[in-house]
Design an enzyme around this catalytic site. Structure first.
Site, short mmCIF file in Angstrom:
data_model
loop_
_atom_site.label_atom_id
_atom_site.label_comp_id
_atom_site.label_asym_id
_atom_site.label_seq_id
_atom_site.Cartn_x
_atom_site.Cartn_y
_atom_site.Cartn_z
N LYS A 116 0.80 -1.22 0.00
CA LYS A 116 0.00 0.00 0.00
C LYS A 116 0.84 1.28 0.00
O LYS A 116 0.47 2.27 -0.61
CB LYS A 116 -0.95 -0.01 1.20
CG LYS A 116 -2.04 -1.06 1.11
CD LYS A 116 -2.96 -1.00 2.32
CE LYS A 116 -4.16 -1.92 2.16
NZ LYS A 116 -3.79 -3.32 2.01
N LYS A 158 -2.65 0.61 9.00
CA LYS A 158 -2.97 -0.38 7.97
C LYS A 158 -1.73 -1.18 7.61
O LYS A 158 -0.65 -0.62 7.41
CB LYS A 158 -3.50 0.30 6.70
CG LYS A 158 -4.79 1.04 6.88
CD LYS A 158 -5.19 1.80 5.63
CE LYS A 158 -5.55 0.89 4.49
NZ LYS A 158 -6.12 1.67 3.34
N GLY A 164 -8.80 -7.54 2.56
CA GLY A 164 -9.89 -8.29 3.17
C GLY A 164 -10.26 -7.83 4.56
O GLY A 164 -10.83 -8.58 5.34
N GLY A 165 -9.90 -6.58 4.90
CA GLY A 165 -10.25 -6.06 6.22
C GLY A 165 -9.29 -6.46 7.32
O GLY A 165 -9.45 -6.04 8.47
N HIS A 208 -16.85 4.24 1.34
CA HIS A 208 -15.93 3.41 0.56
C HIS A 208 -16.48 3.31 -0.86
O HIS A 208 -17.48 2.65 -1.10
CB HIS A 208 -15.83 2.02 1.21
CG HIS A 208 -14.82 1.13 0.57
ND1 HIS A 208 -13.81 0.52 1.28
CD2 HIS A 208 -14.64 0.74 -0.71
CE1 HIS A 208 -13.07 -0.22 0.46
NE2 HIS A 208 -13.57 -0.10 -0.76
N HIS A 235 -14.02 -3.65 9.03
CA HIS A 235 -13.38 -3.37 7.74
C HIS A 235 -13.67 -4.44 6.70
O HIS A 235 -13.04 -4.45 5.64
CB HIS A 235 -11.86 -3.19 7.90
CG HIS A 235 -11.47 -2.17 8.92
ND1 HIS A 235 -11.73 -0.82 8.75
CD2 HIS A 235 -10.87 -2.28 10.13
CE1 HIS A 235 -11.28 -0.16 9.81
NE2 HIS A 235 -10.78 -1.03 10.67
N GLU A 275 -9.76 1.38 -5.29
CA GLU A 275 -10.57 1.69 -4.11
C GLU A 275 -10.24 3.10 -3.60
O GLU A 275 -9.07 3.48 -3.48
CB GLU A 275 -10.33 0.65 -3.02
CG GLU A 275 -10.69 -0.76 -3.45
CD GLU A 275 -10.94 -1.70 -2.29
OE1 GLU A 275 -10.65 -1.33 -1.15
OE2 GLU A 275 -11.45 -2.81 -2.54
N ARG A 297 -7.29 -8.04 -8.94
CA ARG A 297 -8.00 -9.30 -9.13
C ARG A 297 -9.48 -9.00 -9.32
O ARG A 297 -9.91 -7.85 -9.26
CB ARG A 297 -7.84 -10.19 -7.89
CG ARG A 297 -8.23 -9.47 -6.60
CD ARG A 297 -8.29 -10.40 -5.40
NE ARG A 297 -8.39 -9.69 -4.15
CZ ARG A 297 -9.50 -9.16 -3.65
NH1 ARG A 297 -10.65 -9.24 -4.34
NH2 ARG A 297 -9.51 -8.55 -2.47
#
Length: 623
Positions: A116, A158, A164-165, A208, A235, A275, A297
């Site tokens: 990220k 993060k 996937g939270g 989101h 999340h 996102e 993906r």
């Protein structure tokens, strides 16, 4: 076009890919672990290859074994689905090096977007707006704490390799930072083998928003509009919809153009999702929408995009991987109506959403809407994998119509004895604020008490159970719905027990609870109503030992004790955390049921425990 495809995944997404392959005439190869030997995706595929034991680390995450299975069966290509190895650049390269087709983006694109912090730097250079925060390499607690103080609380920690939270923690104050950082790092290490983190400013009214993009090997990149995935718990997305409510055309054009720039910056091919986090305190505005990450993906929520565009994204993936150009140009894509998806999980909302595993003795999701599932009646929900049972999808000409249809679908879910979140989903869909599109990522947390359904059986449910019991005793077929009553006075009574309460209820055969369905087996009468299941025993029985009311703290599932907060003899208060259990790659806090003293402590840090093992006993304080 690819003629034979190996699907390196399981469950719902494997079944989804198989469906499109059948329509295209593409032969399919499934892979399976010991736990999935009789799974639906194995039964549906043309061939199936065993790849190892139940734990994913020994089967679905072993790339060499999967590639060997493709070569063994003569498959030309590998589709990774989502999760598992889908965003593993090393695996993608290994597939290509083996002379196979990788149905996904180039390994370099995956790598560029995989961390990220690096991705955000890349996006800044491409002119894509990013959230203020810290992306530095200095991962010392002191530096991270200083940067968090500088950003200002609340701040979001993060995992740089997260998804996937998992590996995300909101920190509200400086005092909580180090504890939350440790927890985040533990989860990140367990899930991604990488405990590095980044920091972001917490957006106070966040929505989101994500954009579906698609690229090909001919240099074309298009978007298929946006989705709103604001309804989340821990999340993890719960309800997704497309298009995003409240999105005007000007803002849509800007955010989608930014998403296309992001995809082009990494020379993207195949399906991907950009996102964004939106500060929706003043509605959706382009200058308040920031890049978060890219998922390289297919997304779990891709069906809502398919429903509003009429596109089969899996078909596009296979065509692009085969060297074809994207089938449609940007100007040929448009939005038609509204679609909403709800994730049906095998979990118990009344017990803190703990996963619920075991056999699906009764399983009926109805015939309305679009149902994406990887299980059937008689299958088993395994503790080894994600507990998602199905994706329930509804389309309507308007958002209101889609909400109404999906709420009806969730309320009609019939699953037993595994618990699900169906009633919780229905309550969320029918909430007034959801209907008015007053959304943000804190929606579920704020309303949690109202969204979790009351498990108490009302008088109509007791009556329905008694009527079903009577009809079974008379060898009368139990109806799928109850809609009329007999004129005769009640003559027969059924003695039933529900959650420790026993009643004798006069049975009437059929009565007015038209919202309920159910069945009777050798020892139980089960009633379904509004997405819930109510299990009645047909004779009184004790509650057993080690009940919560006795102060026994039981392991809700197999797992590992990773944190122990108390010692034997400690005084505790109701709700105080006693220990943390790691199971299914998530952390679950076990708390004291009431004020008291830890009378027994059998758990130890690092110990593996089995489901329903007594980990501690709390004795209530005397008044």
């Amino acid at each position: 076009m690819i003629s034979k495809l190996l699907i390196a995944n399981r469950g719902e997404i494997a079944c989804r890919i198989i469906r499109t392959c059948r329509e295209l005439g593409v032969a399919t190869v499934a892979v399976y672990s010991d736990a999935d030997a009789r799974a639906l995706h194995v039964r549906q595929a043309d061939e199936a290859v065993h790849i190892g034991p139940a734990p994913a680390a020994e089967s679905y995450l072993v790339g060499e074994t999967i590639i060997a299975a493709a070569k063994q069966t003569g498959a030309e290509a590998i589709h990774p689905g989502y999760g598992f190895l889908s965003e593993n650049a090393g695996f993608a390269q290994a597939v290509i090096d083996a002379g196979l087709i990788w149905v996904g983006p180039k390994p370099g694109s995956i790598e560029a977007m995989g961390l990220k912090d690096a991705a955000k730097t890349l996006m800044q250079d491409a002119g894509v707006p990013v959230t203020p925060g810290y992306l530095g390499k200095d991962q010392s607690v002191e530096r991270l704490k200083a940067e968090a103080d500088k950003i200002g609380y609340p701040v979001l920690i993060k995992a740089v390799a997260g998804g996937g939270g998992k590996g995300m923690r909101k920190v509200d104050s400086a005092e909580d930072f180090e504890v939350m950082l440790q927890s985040c790092r533990r989860e990140a290490k367990a899930s991604f083998s990488n405990d590095e983190v980044l920091l972001e400013k917490w957006i106070t009214s966040p929505r989101h928003i994500e954009v579906q993009v698609f690229g090909d090997s001919h240099g074309n990149v298009v978007h298929l509009f946006e989705r709103d995935c604001s309804l989340q718990r821990r999340h993890q997305k719960v309800i997704e919809e497309a298009p995003a409510p409240g999105m005007d055309e000007a803002t849509r054009e800007e955010i989608c153009a930014a998403a296309v720039r992001a995809a082009k910056a990494v020379d993207y091919e195949g399906a991907g999702t950009i996102e964004f986090i939106a500060d929706a305190s003043e509605g959706l505005r382009a200058d308040r929408i920031f890049f978060m990450e890219m998922n390289t993906r297919l997304q779990v929520e891709h069906p809502v995009t398919e429903e509003i565009t009429g596109v089969d994204l899996v078909e596009w993936q296979l065509r692009v991987a085969s060297g074809e150009a994207i089938p449609l140009k940007q100007e040929e894509l448009s939005i038609n109506g509204h679609a909403i998806e709800a994730r049906l999980y095998a979990e118990d909302p009344s017990s803190g959403f703990l996963p619920s595993t075991g056999p699906l003795d009764h399983f009926d999701l109805g015939s309305a809407g679009r149902i994406e599932t990887g299980v059937e009646e008689g299958d088993v929900i395994s503790p080894h994998y994600d507990p998602m049972v199905a994706k329930l999808v509804a389309w309507g000409e308007t958002r209101e119509a889609a909400i109404d249809e999906l709420a009806a679908i969730t309320e009609s879910v019939e699953i037993w004895p595994v618990k699900t979140n169906a009633a919780f989903l229905a309550n969320a869909l029918l909430d007034d604020d959801f209907g008015e599109a007053k959304l943000d990522t804190g929606f579920i947390e704020r309303k949690l008490d109202r969204l979790v359904a009351d498990e108490e059986a009302d008088e109509a449910i007791w009556q329905t159970a008694a009527d079903f019991t009577l009809m079974a005793a008379m060898d009368t077929e139990v109806p799928s719905a109850l809609g009329f009553r007999l004129n005769a006075e009640p003559r027969i009574a059924a003695t039933l027990t529900y959650r420790g309460e026993t009643r004798t209820v006069s049975a009437r055969g059929k009565q007015d609870a038209a919202h309920a369905t159910g069945f009777v087996d050798e020892t139980h009468t089960v009633v379904f109503a509004d997405g819930q299941s109510f299990e009645f025993a047909r004779e009184a029985r004790g509650s057993g030992t080690a009940a919560a009311a006795d102060g026994a703290i039981l392991a809700p599932m197999p797992g590992k004790v990773i944190t122990l907060d108390v010692a034997e003899g400690d005084s505790v208060t109701a709700g105080q955390r006693l220990m943390v259990l790691e199971a299914m790659k998530m952390e679950h806090a076990l708390t004291a049921p009431f004020d008291g003293v830890v009378a027994e402590l059998t758990a130890s840090q690092g110990a593996q425990v089995q489901v329903e093992a007594v980990l501690a006993v709390v004795e209530a304080s005397e008044d």
